[in-house]
Design an enzyme around this catalytic site. Structure first.
Site, PDB file in Angstrom:
ATOM      1  N   ASN A  47     140.493 -68.667  72.693  1.00 52.77           N
ATOM      2  CA  ASN A  47     139.531 -69.774  72.686  1.00 52.77           C
ATOM      3  C   ASN A  47     140.144 -71.009  72.031  1.00 52.77           C
ATOM      4  O   ASN A  47     139.939 -72.130  72.499  1.00 52.77           O
ATOM      5  CB  ASN A  47     138.238 -69.357  71.971  1.00 52.77           C
ATOM      6  CG  ASN A  47     137.296 -68.641  72.918  1.00 52.77           C
ATOM      7  OD1 ASN A  47     136.695 -69.260  73.806  1.00 52.77           O
ATOM      8  ND2 ASN A  47     137.175 -67.331  72.767  1.00 52.77           N
TER       9      ASN A  47
ATOM     10  N   HIS B  54     130.273 -66.662  70.808  1.00 53.99           N
ATOM     11  CA  HIS B  54     130.019 -65.218  70.777  1.00 53.99           C
ATOM     12  C   HIS B  54     129.901 -64.707  72.214  1.00 53.99           C
ATOM     13  O   HIS B  54     129.238 -65.341  73.041  1.00 53.99           O
ATOM     14  CB  HIS B  54     128.743 -64.930  69.986  1.00 53.99           C
ATOM     15  CG  HIS B  54     128.470 -63.468  69.856  1.00 53.99           C
ATOM     16  ND1 HIS B  54     129.157 -62.667  68.973  1.00 53.99           N
ATOM     17  CD2 HIS B  54     127.635 -62.653  70.543  1.00 53.99           C
ATOM     18  CE1 HIS B  54     128.735 -61.420  69.108  1.00 53.99           C
ATOM     19  NE2 HIS B  54     127.815 -61.380  70.062  1.00 53.99           N
TER      20      HIS B  54
ATOM     21  N   GLU C  98     123.572 -68.392  57.823  1.00 52.42           N
ATOM     22  CA  GLU C  98     124.033 -67.303  56.956  1.00 52.42           C
ATOM     23  C   GLU C  98     123.908 -65.918  57.563  1.00 52.42           C
ATOM     24  O   GLU C  98     124.374 -64.937  56.998  1.00 52.42           O
ATOM     25  CB  GLU C  98     123.324 -67.400  55.601  1.00 52.42           C
ATOM     26  CG  GLU C  98     123.846 -68.596  54.818  1.00 52.42           C
ATOM     27  CD  GLU C  98     123.073 -68.877  53.548  1.00 52.42           C
ATOM     28  OE1 GLU C  98     122.524 -67.927  52.973  1.00 52.42           O
ATOM     29  OE2 GLU C  98     123.034 -70.053  53.142  1.00 52.42           O
ATOM     30  N   GLY C  99     123.282 -65.814  58.719  1.00 50.32           N
ATOM     31  CA  GLY C  99     123.137 -64.511  59.367  1.00 50.32           C
ATOM     32  C   GLY C  99     124.351 -64.172  60.219  1.00 50.32           C
ATOM     33  O   GLY C  99     125.303 -64.957  60.326  1.00 50.32           O
TER      34      GLY C  99
ATOM     35  N   GLU D 223     133.760 -68.405  78.313  1.00 58.66           N
ATOM     36  CA  GLU D 223     133.907 -68.836  76.916  1.00 58.66           C
ATOM     37  C   GLU D 223     134.828 -70.042  76.832  1.00 58.66           C
ATOM     38  O   GLU D 223     134.533 -71.037  76.166  1.00 58.66           O
ATOM     39  CB  GLU D 223     134.496 -67.703  76.060  1.00 58.66           C
ATOM     40  CG  GLU D 223     133.584 -66.524  75.846  1.00 58.66           C
ATOM     41  CD  GLU D 223     134.176 -65.540  74.839  1.00 58.66           C
ATOM     42  OE1 GLU D 223     134.680 -65.969  73.791  1.00 58.66           O
ATOM     43  OE2 GLU D 223     134.148 -64.331  75.115  1.00 58.66           O
TER      44      GLU D 223
HETATM   45  C1  GAR Z   1     136.061 -63.885  71.802  1.00 59.48           C
HETATM   46  O1  GAR Z   1     135.558 -63.109  72.852  1.00 59.48           O
HETATM   47  C2  GAR Z   1     134.937 -64.384  70.923  1.00 59.48           C
HETATM   48  O2  GAR Z   1     133.784 -64.731  71.642  1.00 59.48           O
HETATM   49  C3  GAR Z   1     134.696 -63.181  70.048  1.00 59.48           C
HETATM   50  O3  GAR Z   1     135.978 -62.701  69.751  1.00 59.48           O
HETATM   51  C4  GAR Z   1     136.864 -63.008  70.822  1.00 59.48           C
HETATM   52  C5  GAR Z   1     138.045 -63.736  70.271  1.00 59.48           C
HETATM   53  O4  GAR Z   1     138.998 -63.941  71.274  1.00 59.48           O
HETATM   54  N1  GAR Z   1     133.954 -63.527  68.879  1.00 59.48           N
HETATM   55  C6  GAR Z   1     133.031 -62.745  68.328  1.00 59.48           C
HETATM   56  O5  GAR Z   1     132.769 -61.627  68.759  1.00 59.48           O
HETATM   57  C7  GAR Z   1     132.324 -63.337  67.123  1.00 59.48           C
HETATM   58  N2  GAR Z   1     131.209 -62.539  66.736  1.00 59.48           N
HETATM   59  P1  GAR Z   1     140.122 -65.043  71.111  1.00 59.48           P
HETATM   60  O6  GAR Z   1     140.786 -64.769  69.760  1.00 59.48           O
HETATM   61  O7  GAR Z   1     141.064 -64.784  72.241  1.00 59.48           O
HETATM   62  O8  GAR Z   1     139.468 -66.390  71.156  1.00 59.48           O
END
Ligand code: GAR
Length: 188
Positions: free
Chosen positions: A14, A108, A141-142, A173
């Site tokens: 990302n 997310h 904060e959640g 994403e």
């Molecule tokens: C992504 O899918 C992101 O949405 C998720 O981790 C991955 C990171 O991928 N984030 C969460 O689950 C946060 N709760 P990346 O390092 O290749 O961007």
């Protein structure tokens, strides 16, 4: 030019998509700092290789409030307008969140409030939903609970595995995060 801080823990795809959007002129911003709480995260290697201000810290065994103070020092020095969590797999302390209220974004891989936490795509598969997606939200904060800014829907296909579904969600994403950051920065 508005400036971004990127916080990551792993692959950093990302973050790379944001970096690409900036390089291609689709996102008007610059990256003020990239911080990883995992010293050898591929995402921080990419930042270094691309000449970005990269900070590889280790959060292992460091109390949350102390670690977040280290991060805060770097962020304040970098004078950024927005903090983008990009696969940052560590909860932030209340003091950190309050210091940057309304300025911390997260992406997310589910349609929140469904499937917060780890392995969101597997949670979606296990639940048998036919549509999932991704969410960009402000961080409170959640755990994955802050106000939702944007979502994209992604169909779950017959025979999907966690890997195939995650890959389909990831495409959205990458698009959604840069677009939403752009919208937010234009309003700052
Ligand atoms: C992504 O899918 C992101 O949405 C998720 O981790 C991955 C990171 O991928 N984030 C969460 O689950 C946060 N709760 P990346 O390092 O290749 O961007």
């Amino acid at each position: 030019m508005k400036r971004l801080a990127i916080l990551l823990s792993g692959r950093g795809s990302n973050f790379q998509a944001i970096h690409r959007a900036i390089a291609e002129g689709r996102l008007k911003a610059e990256i003020g700092c990239v911080i990883s709480n995992v010293p050898d995260a591929p995402g921080i290697e990419y930042a270094k290789a691309n000449g970005l201000p990269a900070y590889a810290l280790s959060s292992k065994g460091v109390p949350r409030a102390d670690f977040d103070l280290q991060v805060k020092r770097i962020i304040d020095e970098a004078k950024v307008d927005l903090i983008c969590l990009a696969g940052y797999m560590r909860l932030l302390s209340p003091a950190f969140i309050q210091a940057y209220a309304g300025k911390i974004l997260n992406i997310h891989p589910s349609l929140l409030p469904s499937f917060p936490g780890l392995h969101a795509q597997k949670q979606a598969l296990d639940h048998g939903v036919k549509i999932t997606g991704c969410t960009v939200h402000l961080v409170d904060e959640g755990l994955d609970t802050g106000p939702i800014l944007a979502q994209a829907a992604v169909p779950v296909m017959e025979g999907d595995t966690e890997e195939t579904l995650s890959a389909r969600v990831l495409v959205e994403e990458h698009r959604l995060y840069s677009e939403t950051i752009g919208v937010l920065l234009r309003g700052l």
